[in-house]
Design an enzyme around this catalytic site. Structure first.
Site, mmCIF file in Angstrom:
data_model
loop_
_atom_site.group_PDB
_atom_site.id
_atom_site.type_symbol
_atom_site.label_atom_id
_atom_site.label_comp_id
_atom_site.label_asym_id
_atom_site.label_seq_id
_atom_site.Cartn_x
_atom_site.Cartn_y
_atom_site.Cartn_z
ATOM 1 N N GLU A 13 0.841 -1.204 0.000
ATOM 2 C CA GLU A 13 0.000 0.000 0.000
ATOM 3 C C GLU A 13 0.878 1.257 0.000
ATOM 4 O O GLU A 13 0.626 2.221 -0.718
ATOM 5 C CB GLU A 13 -0.882 -0.062 1.260
ATOM 6 C CG GLU A 13 -2.079 0.843 1.268
ATOM 7 C CD GLU A 13 -3.121 0.454 0.207
ATOM 8 O OE1 GLU A 13 -3.860 1.347 -0.153
ATOM 9 O OE2 GLU A 13 -3.166 -0.728 -0.261
ATOM 10 N N LYS B 178 39.699 2.013 1.781
ATOM 11 C CA LYS B 178 38.736 2.690 2.663
ATOM 12 C C LYS B 178 37.323 2.463 2.153
ATOM 13 O O LYS B 178 36.946 2.988 1.110
ATOM 14 C CB LYS B 178 39.066 4.182 2.702
ATOM 15 C CG LYS B 178 38.235 4.970 3.663
ATOM 16 C CD LYS B 178 38.790 6.383 3.789
ATOM 17 C CE LYS B 178 37.961 7.238 4.720
ATOM 18 N NZ LYS B 178 36.619 7.504 4.239
ATOM 19 N N ARG C 181 28.821 5.754 15.180
ATOM 20 C CA ARG C 181 29.891 6.701 15.480
ATOM 21 C C ARG C 181 29.349 7.952 16.182
ATOM 22 O O ARG C 181 29.976 8.486 17.070
ATOM 23 C CB ARG C 181 30.602 7.106 14.185
ATOM 24 C CG ARG C 181 31.710 8.082 14.413
ATOM 25 C CD ARG C 181 32.481 8.352 13.141
ATOM 26 N NE ARG C 181 33.603 9.218 13.417
ATOM 27 C CZ ARG C 181 33.529 10.540 13.439
ATOM 28 N NH1 ARG C 181 32.396 11.132 13.198
ATOM 29 N NH2 ARG C 181 34.597 11.267 13.693
ATOM 30 N N GLU D 109 33.453 -1.264 9.427
ATOM 31 C CA GLU D 109 32.507 -0.581 8.549
ATOM 32 C C GLU D 109 31.315 -1.476 8.220
ATOM 33 O O GLU D 109 31.490 -2.639 7.865
ATOM 34 C CB GLU D 109 33.257 -0.221 7.261
ATOM 35 C CG GLU D 109 32.726 0.977 6.543
ATOM 36 C CD GLU D 109 33.159 2.298 7.171
ATOM 37 O OE1 GLU D 109 33.843 2.291 8.230
ATOM 38 O OE2 GLU D 109 32.773 3.334 6.617
ATOM 39 N N CYS E 221 28.812 44.975 0.954
ATOM 40 C CA CYS E 221 28.183 43.754 1.453
ATOM 41 C C CYS E 221 26.734 43.656 0.975
ATOM 42 O O CYS E 221 25.954 44.582 1.187
ATOM 43 C CB CYS E 221 28.237 43.744 2.978
ATOM 44 S SG CYS E 221 27.262 42.423 3.700
ATOM 45 N N CYS F 219 24.330 44.128 4.299
ATOM 46 C CA CYS F 219 24.181 45.364 5.076
ATOM 47 C C CYS F 219 24.706 46.586 4.350
ATOM 48 O O CYS F 219 24.568 47.704 4.834
ATOM 49 C CB CYS F 219 24.867 45.214 6.427
ATOM 50 S SG CYS F 219 26.657 45.120 6.301
HETATM 51 S S1 IVH Z 1 40.545 3.488 10.964
HETATM 52 C C1 IVH Z 1 41.414 6.441 13.782
HETATM 53 N N1 IVH Z 1 40.422 1.967 8.854
HETATM 54 O O1 IVH Z 1 37.029 6.125 7.538
HETATM 55 C C2 IVH Z 1 41.248 6.012 12.410
HETATM 56 N N2 IVH Z 1 38.800 3.696 9.055
HETATM 57 O O2 IVH Z 1 37.546 9.089 8.025
HETATM 58 C C3 IVH Z 1 39.848 5.907 11.932
HETATM 59 N N3 IVH Z 1 37.157 3.785 7.248
HETATM 60 O O3 IVH Z 1 35.031 6.761 10.327
HETATM 61 C C4 IVH Z 1 39.364 4.551 11.720
HETATM 62 N N4 IVH Z 1 37.956 2.053 6.132
HETATM 63 O O4 IVH Z 1 34.289 4.932 8.756
HETATM 64 C C5 IVH Z 1 39.870 3.019 9.498
HETATM 65 N N5 IVH Z 1 40.441 0.518 7.082
HETATM 66 C C6 IVH Z 1 39.886 1.545 7.711
HETATM 67 C C7 IVH Z 1 38.746 2.222 7.208
HETATM 68 C C8 IVH Z 1 38.239 3.321 7.914
HETATM 69 C C9 IVH Z 1 37.007 2.988 6.178
HETATM 70 C C10 IVH Z 1 36.298 4.930 7.574
HETATM 71 C C11 IVH Z 1 35.680 4.899 8.940
HETATM 72 C C12 IVH Z 1 36.072 6.181 9.621
HETATM 73 C C13 IVH Z 1 36.488 7.019 8.462
HETATM 74 C C14 IVH Z 1 37.545 8.022 8.864
#
Ligand code: IVH
Length: 680
Positions: free
Chosen positions: A39, A122, A143, A180, A406, A409
């Site tokens: 729905e 990352k 976080r 993650e 500006c 103002c």
């Molecule tokens: S280490 C103190 N390892 O990146 C270091 N972070 O910008 C922080 N992230 O909030 C965590 N892959 O969400 C770490 N291999 C990895 C990661 C990782 C992704 C993300 C994580 C963190 C963000 C930091």
């Protein structure tokens, strides 16, 4: 079409919007769905179809804007025992070279010292912290702001990659495993069109109030670090990653241990090539110093570790056209030009604004209204214009004239002279100091209530603007004297929402001195400097005293505070409205004195100054060592100085002056001895 028909279509559309809002509210806020999924989806489709057919239909509550789930506000907040930090960014080889240089300098090593890194792709998902006690998964947190997360245990429990019990002997007694949460691209494709991209899908699903909803979405978890731990005997990051696997966690299959920037770069390009084939989004490579002992020595700056960095992949970009250039005014009076561009989709996000940074940037790139431009969007960085396609430029196009007064103002706009660079600033500012300019005042109040300052929950940017327009607030202190009966009668407000607002405002009537200083929004006094000043001045009373004496030279003795900051503080107090703000706030707030640093540390609140180079210890590390042990570092020889530490090639003038003032002059060895035994 005749007007009457249009009116009817609009009315029908609005009815559907109201209905979907009602369903949403019942579902997300009260966890009591009024209709089944079928729905709900039908109604959503109807709305989207209407919008497609009649382009004059739009509403901010339409599902086309509120993609995904609305985050719930009802999760319990829990403090992280060890904060969840973020990472600094590197975009080039040069950035990496500088990162490594900083580390080598901090550790006082020579240039040829080889650092081993754990290089980890990352993942662009949502980080989570999993607390295990005696092998059992107890609590899972998001976080949040890094200091405080939300208790999302039940939702995390639905993820198959997260073990609920670990029975191995070598698993630490207590550990907060971090990693993650994400969704694989192939799984994302199978989902309905509820979310804009995989990351939003993971985030929305994780913060669902109803765990059975979370379960429907195939979330994955990859572990990569830890927070608090008890009984873990691992010395290197790569060993930790190996152990994680033994314990039953998934780790990133592309993790590597590497030395040398050259090898980091090779690995970076290799992974970037594979990026399209990998089934989850990665936005760069994280490099971590592999040795935990070195990590500990390096510590953190503000909210990122010195021992790690994120090497970002090039951002997504797309071509669009500048329809207009608007000038935004920030809380420091800075005029920021923003290009209003024809909306384009960049990597799953619709972009219609791109920053042009400042006047200089417009001149340098010769950016004009009507130009065809390349726009880039990288992660959480604001989209910006990379370049102009001059071939596409219209013949009659005109140079953009940056406003000399500006737009808010009408005051003159000026470019400050920067004493450090000996050049004029690139940024043009409104010359009316502070609250004299409406736009600046509004931005200052937004800063005041923001997360890192007073953190007044529910008092967002829109409310600041609304209350300003209704003349309810003009200065920060007005927030604490709001006429709640008046607000209750406003559109969109009711008894409950006003009670909530009052509650969150009252909660912040007590505040730390550090946050208070930051909230004032003095230029060049960010979080870090506010902390330093708070630690040294200790109380609001002392700050007011200083402002009354109009003598800020005492601050010059604080390590980390330079002339730029002092000049800015001076300017701040030279402004009568700022004094009015300070006095007004003092009357309605309770500002806690700075916490006296642990005076039980070995150095017992003594003050230190360094001259000359120390051996095997950088200045920055010596400073951290002193502060960690309850000592202070100052930057001038005066009666307030207890010890002058002498390194190699000291400044003789300082030693002579110290002796004259009866300051104890000690060697590095004597200093290190103090840290081992009791400070004498
Ligand atoms: S280490 C103190 N390892 O990146 C270091 N972070 O910008 C922080 N992230 O909030 C965590 N892959 O969400 C770490 N291999 C990895 C990661 C990782 C992704 C993300 C994580 C963190 C963000 C930091």
């Amino acid at each position: 079409m005749i007007k009457k028909d249009i009116e009817k279509i609009k009315k029908d559309y609005l009815k559907k919007i109201n209905l979907i809002q009602k369903y949403n509210k019942a579902y997300y806020s009260n966890s009591k769905p009024l209709v089944d999924d079928f729905e709900f989806d039908k109604l959503k489709k109807e709305i989207l179809n209407l919008e497609k057919k009649y382009n004059y239909l739009n509403n901010k509550n339409s599902p086309s804007f509120t993609i995904g789930f609305q985050p719930s506000k009802t999760f319990k907040k829990v403090l992280h025992k060890v904060p969840m930090l973020s990472l600094g960014n590197a975009f080039s080889q040069e950035d990496l070279v500088n990162f490594e240089k900083r580390i080598i300098n901090y550790l006082d090593k020579t240039e040829n010292f080889q650092i081993e890194y754990s290089a980890e792709p990352k993942i662009d998902g949502i980080s989570a912290s999993l607390i295990y006690k005696n092998g059992k998964f107890i609590t899972g947190l998001s976080r949040g702001d890094g200091k405080e997360g939300e208790d999302i245990t039940e939702n995390l429990k639905t993820i198959a990659d997260i073990p609920s019990h670990i029975k191995l002997k070598n698993f630490p007694e207590e550990i907060d495993i971090r990693g993650e949460v994400f969704i694989q691209n192939s799984d994302f494709k199978k989902l309905s069109d509820k979310f804009a991209n995989p990351r939003n899908a993971a985030s929305g699903s994780l913060r669902q109030k109803n765990p059975s909803e979370t379960k429907k979405i195939p979330l994955k978890f990859i572990a990569y670090t830890f927070g608090y731990e008890k009984g873990m005997k691992i010395l290197f990051q790569n060993d930790y990653l190996k152990k994680l696997k033994e314990w039953g966690f998934k780790t990133n299959p592309f993790n590597q241990t590497l030395k040398n920037i050259k090898n980091l770069m090779e690995n970076y390009y290799e992974i970037e090539k594979k990026r399209g084939e990998i089934d989850f989004d990665i936005d760069g490579i994280v490099y971590k110093v592999n040795d935990f002992k070195l990590q500990k020595r390096l510590g953190n700056v503000a909210n990122a570790p010195r021992w790690a960095i994120a090497h970002k992949f090039p951002a997504n970009s797309a071509i669009s056209k500048i329809e207009n250039i608007e000038i935004q005014i920030g809380r420091t009076g800075a005029l920021t030009p923003v290009a209003k561009i024809k909306p384009i989709n960049i990597g799953g996000v619709v972009v219609s604004n791109a920053t042009l940074h400042n006047e200089e940037e417009i001149i340098r790139k010769d950016i004009r209204i009507g130009d065809t431009v390349l726009v880039e969007r990288a992660g959480d960085v604001i989209p910006h214009v990379i370049s102009v396609d001059f071939k596409q430029r219209a013949q009659n196009s005109k140079k953009f004239n940056f406003p000399l007064s500006c737009p808010s103002c009408g005051s003159k706009t000026v470019k400050d002279f920067n004493f450090t660079t000996k050049k004029k600033d690139a940024v043009r500012r409104c010359s009316s100091e502070g609250y004299g300019c409406e736009k600046v005042a509004i931005e200052k109040i937004k800063h005041f209530v923001s997360k890192e300052a007073f953190n007044i929950e529910g008092f967002g940017k829109k409310i600041v603007e609304n209350f300003w327009n209704l003349n309810l607030i003009r200065l920060p202190q007005d927030i604490f004297k709001l006429d709640y009966t008046k607000i209750e009668n406003l559109d969109g407000w009711g008894q409950q929402s006003v009670a909530n607002l009052k509650y969150s405002i009252d909660l912040r009537k007590t505040i730390s001195f550090e946050k208070f200083i930051y909230a004032l929004g003095i230029r060049h006094i960010g979080l870090e400097n506010a902390k330093i000043i708070s630690k040294n001045l200790k109380s609001l009373k002392n700050l007011i005293l200083l402002s009354k004496k109009n003598n800020f030279s005492d601050l010059l003795n604080i390590d980390g505070i330079g002339e730029t900051q002092i000049n800015s503080i001076k300017n701040f107090f030279a402004n009568n409205t700022n004094i009015k703000v300070l006095n007004g706030l003092e009357k309605v707030l309770f500002v806690n004195d700075a916490k006296i640093q642990k005076s039980d540390g070995l150095l017992n609140n003594r003050t230190f100054m360094l001259t000359g180079k120390l051996e095997g210890l950088s200045r920055a590390e010596a400073k951290s060592l002193i502060e960690e042990n309850s000592g202070y570092i100052v930057s001038n020889v005066s009666k307030k100085l207890d010890y002058l530490i002498i390194g190699e090639k000291p400044t003789n003038r300082k030693i002579i002056e110290a002796k004259k003032q009866n300051v104890k002059v000690i060697s590095q060895k004597e200093f290190l001895y103090m840290l081992e035994t009791k400070g004498s």
